[in-house]
Design a protein around this motif. Structure first.
Motif, PDB file in Angstrom:
ATOM      1  N   ILE A  58       0.848  -1.188   0.000  1.00  0.00           N
ATOM      2  CA  ILE A  58       0.000   0.000   0.000  1.00  0.00           C
ATOM      3  C   ILE A  58       0.885   1.240   0.000  1.00  0.00           C
ATOM      4  N   CYS A  59       0.792   2.026  -1.060  1.00  0.00           N
ATOM      5  CA  CYS A  59       1.559   3.271  -1.153  1.00  0.00           C
ATOM      6  C   CYS A  59       0.796   4.436  -0.536  1.00  0.00           C
ATOM      7  N   ALA A  60      -0.512   4.483  -0.771  1.00  0.00           N
ATOM      8  CA  ALA A  60      -1.341   5.571  -0.246  1.00  0.00           C
ATOM      9  C   ALA A  60      -2.792   5.119  -0.194  1.00  0.00           C
ATOM     10  N   TYR A  61      -3.557   5.708   0.727  1.00  0.00           N
ATOM     11  CA  TYR A  61      -4.997   5.451   0.759  1.00  0.00           C
ATOM     12  C   TYR A  61      -5.705   6.613   1.443  1.00  0.00           C
ATOM     13  N   ALA A  62      -6.982   6.775   1.106  1.00  0.00           N
ATOM     14  CA  ALA A  62      -7.851   7.755   1.748  1.00  0.00           C
ATOM     15  C   ALA A  62      -9.260   7.192   1.747  1.00  0.00           C
ATOM     16  N   ILE A  63      -9.878   7.146   2.923  1.00  0.00           N
ATOM     17  CA  ILE A  63     -11.220   6.592   3.057  1.00  0.00           C
ATOM     18  C   ILE A  63     -12.198   7.746   3.228  1.00  0.00           C
ATOM     19  N   MET A  64     -13.071   7.933   2.244  1.00  0.00           N
ATOM     20  CA  MET A  64     -13.984   9.064   2.212  1.00  0.00           C
ATOM     21  C   MET A  64     -15.380   8.640   2.665  1.00  0.00           C
ATOM     22  N   SER A  65     -16.383   9.512   2.478  1.00  0.00           N
ATOM     23  CA  SER A  65     -17.721   9.233   2.987  1.00  0.00           C
ATOM     24  C   SER A  65     -18.440   8.140   2.212  1.00  0.00           C
ATOM     25  N   ASN A  66     -18.289   8.105   0.882  1.00  0.00           N
ATOM     26  CA  ASN A  66     -18.981   7.074   0.099  1.00  0.00           C
ATOM     27  C   ASN A  66     -18.071   6.371  -0.897  1.00  0.00           C
ATOM     28  N   HIS A  67     -16.756   6.495  -0.703  1.00  0.00           N
ATOM     29  CA  HIS A  67     -15.798   5.788  -1.560  1.00  0.00           C
ATOM     30  C   HIS A  67     -14.432   5.795  -0.881  1.00  0.00           C
ATOM     31  N   TYR A  68     -13.526   5.019  -1.437  1.00  0.00           N
ATOM     32  CA  TYR A  68     -12.154   5.058  -0.937  1.00  0.00           C
ATOM     33  C   TYR A  68     -11.185   4.933  -2.103  1.00  0.00           C
ATOM     34  N   HIS A  69      -9.987   5.467  -1.900  1.00  0.00           N
ATOM     35  CA  HIS A  69      -8.891   5.406  -2.876  1.00  0.00           C
ATOM     36  C   HIS A  69      -7.743   4.609  -2.278  1.00  0.00           C
ATOM     37  N   VAL A  70      -7.030   3.887  -3.119  1.00  0.00           N
ATOM     38  CA  VAL A  70      -5.824   3.209  -2.666  1.00  0.00           C
ATOM     39  C   VAL A  70      -4.849   3.106  -3.836  1.00  0.00           C
ATOM     40  N   VAL A  71      -3.580   3.370  -3.572  1.00  0.00           N
ATOM     41  CA  VAL A  71      -2.519   3.196  -4.565  1.00  0.00           C
ATOM     42  C   VAL A  71      -1.725   1.963  -4.157  1.00  0.00           C
ATOM     43  N   LEU A  72      -1.677   0.978  -5.055  1.00  0.00           N
ATOM     44  CA  LEU A  72      -1.090  -0.325  -4.743  1.00  0.00           C
ATOM     45  C   LEU A  72       0.152  -0.607  -5.587  1.00  0.00           C
ATOM     46  N   HIS A  73       1.052  -1.404  -5.013  1.00  0.00           N
ATOM     47  CA  HIS A  73       2.250  -1.868  -5.718  1.00  0.00           C
ATOM     48  C   HIS A  73       2.268  -3.388  -5.686  1.00  0.00           C
ATOM     49  N   ILE A  74       2.303  -4.005  -6.855  1.00  0.00           N
ATOM     50  CA  ILE A  74       2.360  -5.465  -6.951  1.00  0.00           C
ATOM     51  C   ILE A  74       3.812  -5.900  -6.781  1.00  0.00           C
ATOM     52  N   ASN A  75       4.078  -6.687  -5.746  1.00  0.00           N
ATOM     53  CA  ASN A  75       5.451  -7.103  -5.444  1.00  0.00           C
ATOM     54  C   ASN A  75       5.669  -8.534  -5.939  1.00  0.00           C
ATOM     55  N   ALA A  76       5.922  -8.675  -7.227  1.00  0.00           N
ATOM     56  CA  ALA A  76       6.082  -9.995  -7.842  1.00  0.00           C
ATOM     57  C   ALA A  76       7.282 -10.743  -7.275  1.00  0.00           C
ATOM     58  N   ASN A  77       8.368 -10.028  -6.987  1.00  0.00           N
ATOM     59  CA  ASN A  77       9.560 -10.688  -6.442  1.00  0.00           C
ATOM     60  C   ASN A  77       9.258 -11.338  -5.098  1.00  0.00           C
TER      61      ASN A  77
ATOM     62  N   ALA B 173       3.761   9.586  -8.305  1.00  0.00           N
ATOM     63  CA  ALA B 173       3.748  10.733  -7.396  1.00  0.00           C
ATOM     64  C   ALA B 173       2.417  11.475  -7.475  1.00  0.00           C
ATOM     65  N   ALA B 174       1.907  11.672  -8.696  1.00  0.00           N
ATOM     66  CA  ALA B 174       0.650  12.396  -8.880  1.00  0.00           C
ATOM     67  C   ALA B 174      -0.516  11.639  -8.265  1.00  0.00           C
ATOM     68  N   ALA B 175      -0.549  10.315  -8.440  1.00  0.00           N
ATOM     69  CA  ALA B 175      -1.641   9.509  -7.894  1.00  0.00           C
ATOM     70  C   ALA B 175      -1.614   9.517  -6.367  1.00  0.00           C
ATOM     71  N   MET B 176      -0.429   9.389  -5.793  1.00  0.00           N
ATOM     72  CA  MET B 176      -0.320   9.400  -4.338  1.00  0.00           C
ATOM     73  C   MET B 176      -0.756  10.749  -3.774  1.00  0.00           C
ATOM     74  N   ALA B 177      -0.310  11.833  -4.395  1.00  0.00           N
ATOM     75  CA  ALA B 177      -0.698  13.165  -3.932  1.00  0.00           C
ATOM     76  C   ALA B 177      -2.201  13.384  -4.121  1.00  0.00           C
ATOM     77  N   TYR B 178      -2.737  12.911  -5.236  1.00  0.00           N
ATOM     78  CA  TYR B 178      -4.182  13.016  -5.495  1.00  0.00           C
ATOM     79  C   TYR B 178      -4.974  12.325  -4.394  1.00  0.00           C
ATOM     80  N   VAL B 179      -4.527  11.139  -3.998  1.00  0.00           N
ATOM     81  CA  VAL B 179      -5.205  10.384  -2.941  1.00  0.00           C
ATOM     82  C   VAL B 179      -5.033  11.077  -1.594  1.00  0.00           C
ATOM     83  N   ASP B 180      -3.811  11.477  -1.261  1.00  0.00           N
ATOM     84  CA  ASP B 180      -3.550  12.087   0.035  1.00  0.00           C
ATOM     85  C   ASP B 180      -4.266  13.425   0.206  1.00  0.00           C
ATOM     86  N   LEU B 181      -4.525  14.124  -0.917  1.00  0.00           N
ATOM     87  CA  LEU B 181      -5.189  15.432  -0.847  1.00  0.00           C
ATOM     88  C   LEU B 181      -6.700  15.338  -1.009  1.00  0.00           C
ATOM     89  N   ASN B 182      -7.241  14.133  -1.141  1.00  0.00           N
ATOM     90  CA  ASN B 182      -8.679  13.965  -1.330  1.00  0.00           C
ATOM     91  C   ASN B 182      -9.498  14.611  -0.214  1.00  0.00           C
TER      92      ASN B 182
END
Length: 316
Positions: free
Chosen positions: A62-81, A178-187
Motif C-alpha cells: 500500500i503506497c497511499a490510501y484515503a477513506i472518504m464518505s462514500n468511496h475510498y482510494h488506494v494506490v497499490l504496488h504489486i510485489n512480484a519478487n 507521485a501524482a496519484a499518491m498526492a491526489y489520494v492524500d489530498l482527497n
C-alpha cells in the motif's frame, strides 16, 4: 463497454495501480448522513483495518490510501519478487489466513504422505494461490466483499453495496505514481473534510506523519519510501519521504494562491511544471492509464489498447 480487467491491470506494463471503489446505495459508506441522521463513521476503521490486514498477507504493498464518505482510494504496488520468493508452505499459510483449506492441502501442510498425482495437484493449487497473492483483483475482492457483508448485516438488508467493479488506473512511471499518491492524500482537502492532509483521519499520509513523530520511518502496513532509485536499493517508493511530504504540503498551499512558495525539490526531479502538476492532481480520476506520453505509448500494446485513454503528464 466494460474493459477486461487484464487490459487494465498488467504487471508487464507497471506494478503500480490507483484503485477506487464507490458505494452504490444512498446511505453513506462512512461519516454522518444528515438525511437519516445516522453516523457510519466507524466503517472507516473497518476498511482501514481490513486493508492493512490484507497487505500483510498479499504480496501487494500500500503506497497511499484515503477513506472518504462514500468511496475510498488506494494506490497499490504489486510485489512480484516477494510472491516468487515465498516457499510453498508460506503461500499456503498466507492464503489460509482468509480462506478454508481443501482437505488435500491440509494433508500436504501437515506433512502426510501423498501420492505423486496428489502432490502434483497440490503444487497446481499452490501456484494458483501464489498468482492470486499478487492479484489486485483478488485483493480488492477480499476487501470489498468483507465490507459489504459487514455493512449489510449492520443495515439489516441485502443486495449490492458497491458500485460494480472497482475502477483502476495503471500508473506507468514515477510522475504518475507521485501524482496519484498526492491526489489520494489530498482527497480530504479537496472534499473540505480537512484543511491539511496530515490531519485527515483514515489516510495514509496521517499515518506516515504520526509515524515520523514516533521516530519510525514507515508505519506498519505501508510501502516504505526508498529514496532515489539505485541498483542496490531496497524495495520501496522511488522518492525520499521528506521530499514527498514537502510536495504534498506545497500542493495543498497552492489552493490558497500561495504562488510565492519555493518550488519543491521533487517537482524539479520529476521535471513537471507547476501548472501541469496542479492540473494533474485535480483531474487524475480520468482514464485508465496515467504517465508521460512515451510511457503511455510504450504500454498501449501490453495493455491491449489502440489509443491513449488516460492522463498524459507532459515534461516541463
Amino acid at each position: 463497454m466494460t474493459k477486461a480487467r487484464a487490459s487494465q491491470i498488467n504487471l508487464a506494463a507497471t506494478p503500480y495501480y490507483h484503485c477506487v471503489s464507490r458505494c452504490v446505495r444512498r446511505s453513506y459508506l462512512c461519516g454522518y448522513d444528515a438525511q437519516s441522521q445516522k453516523s457510519y463513521e466507524h466503517r472507516r476503521a473497518w476498511i482501514e483495518t481490513r486493508l492493512l490486514a490484507l497487505a500483510k498477507v498479499f504480496c501487494i504493498d500500500i503506497c497511499a490510501y484515503a477513506i472518504m464518505s462514500n468511496h475510498y482510494h488506494v494506490v497499490l504496488h504489486i510485489n512480484a519478487n516477494a510472491a516468487q520468493s515465498l516457499t510453498n508452505i508460506e503461500v499456503i499459510e498466507r492464503w489460509l489466513a482468509f480462506h478454508q483449506a481443501p482437505a488435500l492441502i491440509q494433508r500436504f501442510h501437515q506433512g502426510e504422505s501423498l501420492s505423486h498425482s496428489e502432490r502434483k495437484a497440490c503444487f497446481r493449487i499452490i501456484e494458483n494461490w501464489r498468482e492470486r497473492l499478487m492479484s489486485v483483483s483478488w485483493f480488492m475482492k477480499l476487501l470489498n466483499q468483507y465490507i459489504s457483508t459487514q455493512a449489510n448485516r449492520e443495515d439489516q438488508c441485502s443486495g449490492h453495496f458497491w458500485e460494480g467493479r472497482f475502477k483502476s488506473q495503471a500508473l506507468l512511471d514515477e510522475k504518475a505514481l507521485a501524482a496519484a499518491m498526492a491526489y489520494v492524500d489530498l482527497n480530504p482537502v479537496r472534499a473540505g473534510i480537512s484543511k491539511r492532509p496530515e490531519h485527515a483521519n483514515y489516510t495514509s499520509i496521517k499515518k506516515r506523519v504520526e509515524s515520523l513523530k514516533q521516530n519510525k520511518a514507515t508505519p506498519a502496513g505501508l510501502f516504505p519510501f526508498a529514496g532515489n532509485p539505485r541498483k542496490s536499493m531496497p524495495d520501496g517508493i522511488p522518492f525520499r519521504l521528506m521530499d514527498y511530504l514537502a510536495l504534498v504540503e506545497w500542493t495543498c498551499d497552492q489552493s490558497q494562491n500561495a504562488n510565492s512558495l519555493p518550488r519543491p525539490h521533487l517537482l524539479t526531479q520529476l521535471n513537471i511544471s507547476r501548472e501541469t502538476w496542479l492540473s494533474t492532481c485535480s483531474h487524475l480520476g480520468d482514464g485508465n492509464v496515467v504517465g508521460s506520453l512515451s510511457s503511455i505509448q510504450a504500454a498501449l500494446p501490453t495493455l491491449g489498447l489502440k489509443r491513449m485513454t488516460g492522463v498524459m503528464i507532459p515534461s516541463e
